[in-house]
Design a protein around this motif. Structure first.
Motif, mmCIF file in Angstrom:
data_model
loop_
_atom_site.group_PDB
_atom_site.id
_atom_site.type_symbol
_atom_site.label_atom_id
_atom_site.label_comp_id
_atom_site.label_asym_id
_atom_site.label_seq_id
_atom_site.Cartn_x
_atom_site.Cartn_y
_atom_site.Cartn_z
ATOM 1 N N LEU A 18 0.964 -1.126 -0.209
ATOM 2 C CA LEU A 18 -0.065 0.076 -0.156
ATOM 3 C C LEU A 18 0.894 1.183 0.012
ATOM 4 C CD1 LEU A 18 -2.726 -1.334 2.523
ATOM 5 C CD2 LEU A 18 -3.079 -0.658 -0.008
ATOM 6 N N VAL A 19 1.882 1.398 0.635
ATOM 7 C CA VAL A 19 2.878 2.194 0.758
ATOM 8 C C VAL A 19 3.493 2.433 -0.551
ATOM 9 C CG1 VAL A 19 5.090 3.297 1.671
ATOM 10 C CG2 VAL A 19 3.279 2.204 3.322
ATOM 11 N N GLU A 20 3.893 1.411 -1.183
ATOM 12 C CA GLU A 20 4.342 1.713 -2.686
ATOM 13 C C GLU A 20 3.312 2.377 -3.556
ATOM 14 O OE1 GLU A 20 6.875 1.834 -5.877
ATOM 15 O OE2 GLU A 20 7.402 1.578 -3.450
ATOM 16 N N GLY A 58 3.592 5.277 6.938
ATOM 17 C CA GLY A 58 4.758 4.923 5.891
ATOM 18 C C GLY A 58 4.218 5.778 4.331
ATOM 19 N N VAL A 59 2.879 5.747 4.335
ATOM 20 C CA VAL A 59 2.501 6.654 3.372
ATOM 21 C C VAL A 59 2.795 8.091 3.215
ATOM 22 C CG1 VAL A 59 0.479 7.542 2.156
ATOM 23 C CG2 VAL A 59 0.593 5.056 2.652
ATOM 24 N N ALA A 60 2.741 8.682 4.674
ATOM 25 C CA ALA A 60 2.945 10.108 4.926
ATOM 26 C C ALA A 60 4.603 10.164 4.466
ATOM 27 C CB ALA A 60 2.610 10.405 6.336
ATOM 28 N N THR A 61 5.377 9.403 4.991
ATOM 29 C CA THR A 61 6.913 9.597 4.493
ATOM 30 C C THR A 61 7.280 9.469 3.448
ATOM 31 O OG1 THR A 61 7.138 7.508 5.752
ATOM 32 C CG2 THR A 61 7.173 9.362 7.150
ATOM 33 N N THR A 90 -1.478 12.695 15.061
ATOM 34 C CA THR A 90 -0.217 12.173 14.712
ATOM 35 C C THR A 90 -0.019 12.318 13.288
ATOM 36 O OG1 THR A 90 -0.083 10.771 16.610
ATOM 37 C CG2 THR A 90 1.559 10.409 14.618
ATOM 38 N N ILE A 91 -1.100 11.467 12.438
ATOM 39 C CA ILE A 91 -0.790 11.524 10.962
ATOM 40 C C ILE A 91 -1.205 12.890 10.184
ATOM 41 C CG2 ILE A 91 -1.916 10.810 8.907
ATOM 42 C CD1 ILE A 91 -0.156 8.581 10.455
ATOM 43 N N ASP A 92 -2.018 13.648 10.819
ATOM 44 C CA ASP A 92 -2.138 15.021 10.572
ATOM 45 C C ASP A 92 -0.910 15.714 10.629
ATOM 46 O OD1 ASP A 92 -4.616 17.007 10.008
ATOM 47 O OD2 ASP A 92 -3.342 18.167 11.228
#
Length: 318
Positions: A18-20, A58-61, A90-92
């Motif tokens: 999903l991150v990829e 992971g998606v955020a970074t 945290t994600i925000d």
């Protein structure tokens, strides 16, 4: 201006994939990604259900530009709203102004796992309203205590808090909940080009962004796509409120055994490899009033869909 998005399907793919895919969607030119939040997949053939908040880190970074949304979280039964508020905060912070938080009343499939009773829809709306109040209080970064009908919060404070209130968009599939979304949320989240839902939302004074998801499977042939959808996503052909009421993948599989390939081929799920039906479906959603429209590619072959999007769709949807 309409934003075009891509679905990160947590029911079908593991967290690393999903991150990829989020990174690939950004490179392909999508405006946003939306990730689903499930404890169980709908059916066993889908095969996954990673914890969405870990995946989102992971998606955020891994991305820089693309908008990131959760479509959608139920912050009421399976996870206490205090914990959801901390995860969202945290994600925000990690995403800056790229994050959008979608909420809904949930599905029994995911929420029953903690042994709580699955209430009727009106009670679930009450739970959601109180949970949203709790979360918004915590997002101020101030010390919060709350003693309500459904939740108790004692002396809680988020030290990692967002600069502003996260945009919170409410899921609705019918006019009544769409009106509720206009009163309680910052926007509308839906599935499919349901114009009556938009009409009800706007009629009740809703002015926020309007999201909807289009399901499809791009493959070399329509027969191959229909076969994939029948195996991997038969839940998309189930009628009425079954999606909210059935408690386990096993029950979905029992009902889905009655879904024939012919029904999939005749449904709104996109299975034609020709780009025109995909473009027409997108335009229908835009005409219905949605300004954020995103595609869900069903099945394991995400690479083929990214190529299809870049070669056939992106220029037509701009």
């Amino acid at each position: 201006m309409v934003d075009v998005g891509y679905t990160l399907s947590s029911e079908e793919h593991g967290p690393t994939e999903l991150v990829e895919y989020a990174r690939r969607a950004e490179a392909a030119g999508f405006d946003f990604v939306s990730i689903s939040d499930h404890f169980h997949p709908w059916v066993t053939a889908q095969g996954e259900s990673p914890f969405v908040w870990s995946t989102l880190g992971g998606v955020a970074t891994a991305t820089d530009r693309i908008e990131i949304g959760v479509g959608v979280t139920c912050p009421t039964i399976r996870i206490h709203p205090v914990n959801v508020a901390q995860a969202v905060a945290t994600i925000d912070v990690m995403c800056g102004d790229r994050f959008t938080f979608g909420v809904g009343t949930g599905e029994n499939l995911n929420e029953h796992v903690v042994g709580e009773r699955w209430p009727e829809h009106e009670v679930r709306l009450e739970l959601l309203e109180e949970a949203m109040d709790v979360m918004r209080s915590l997002w101020t970064g101030e010390n919060t205590s709350h003693r309500g009908e459904h939740y108790t919060v004692e002396n809680a404070k988020l030290f990692t808090a967002p600069e502003d209130q996260p945009t919170t968009i409410v899921s609705a599939f019918g006019p009544q909940t769409a009106e509720w979304a206009a009163d309680h949320g910052d926007g509308l989240w839906c599935s499919g080009p349901r114009d009556a839902v938009v009409d009800a939302y706007e009629g009740a004074g809703g002015e926020g962004p309007r999201y909807t998801q289009l399901h499809g499977c791009y493959a070399e042939s329509e027969d191959e796509a229909v076969e994939t959808v029948t195996e991997i996503w038969p839940n998309g052909s189930l009628p009425g409120e079954l999606g909210q009421e059935l408690p386990s993948p096993r029950h979905f599989e029992q009902v889905a055994s009655m879904v024939e390939p012919e029904a999939v081929a005749e449904s709104a799920t996109l299975t034609d490899p020709d780009p025109e039906p995909w473009i027409e479906s997108f335009e229908t959603a835009v005409d219905a009033g949605y300004d954020h429209v995103y595609f869900h590619q069903i099945g394991p072959d995400q690479a083929a869909f990214f190529e299809f999007f870049e070669d056939e769709l992106a220029g037509e949807l701009a």
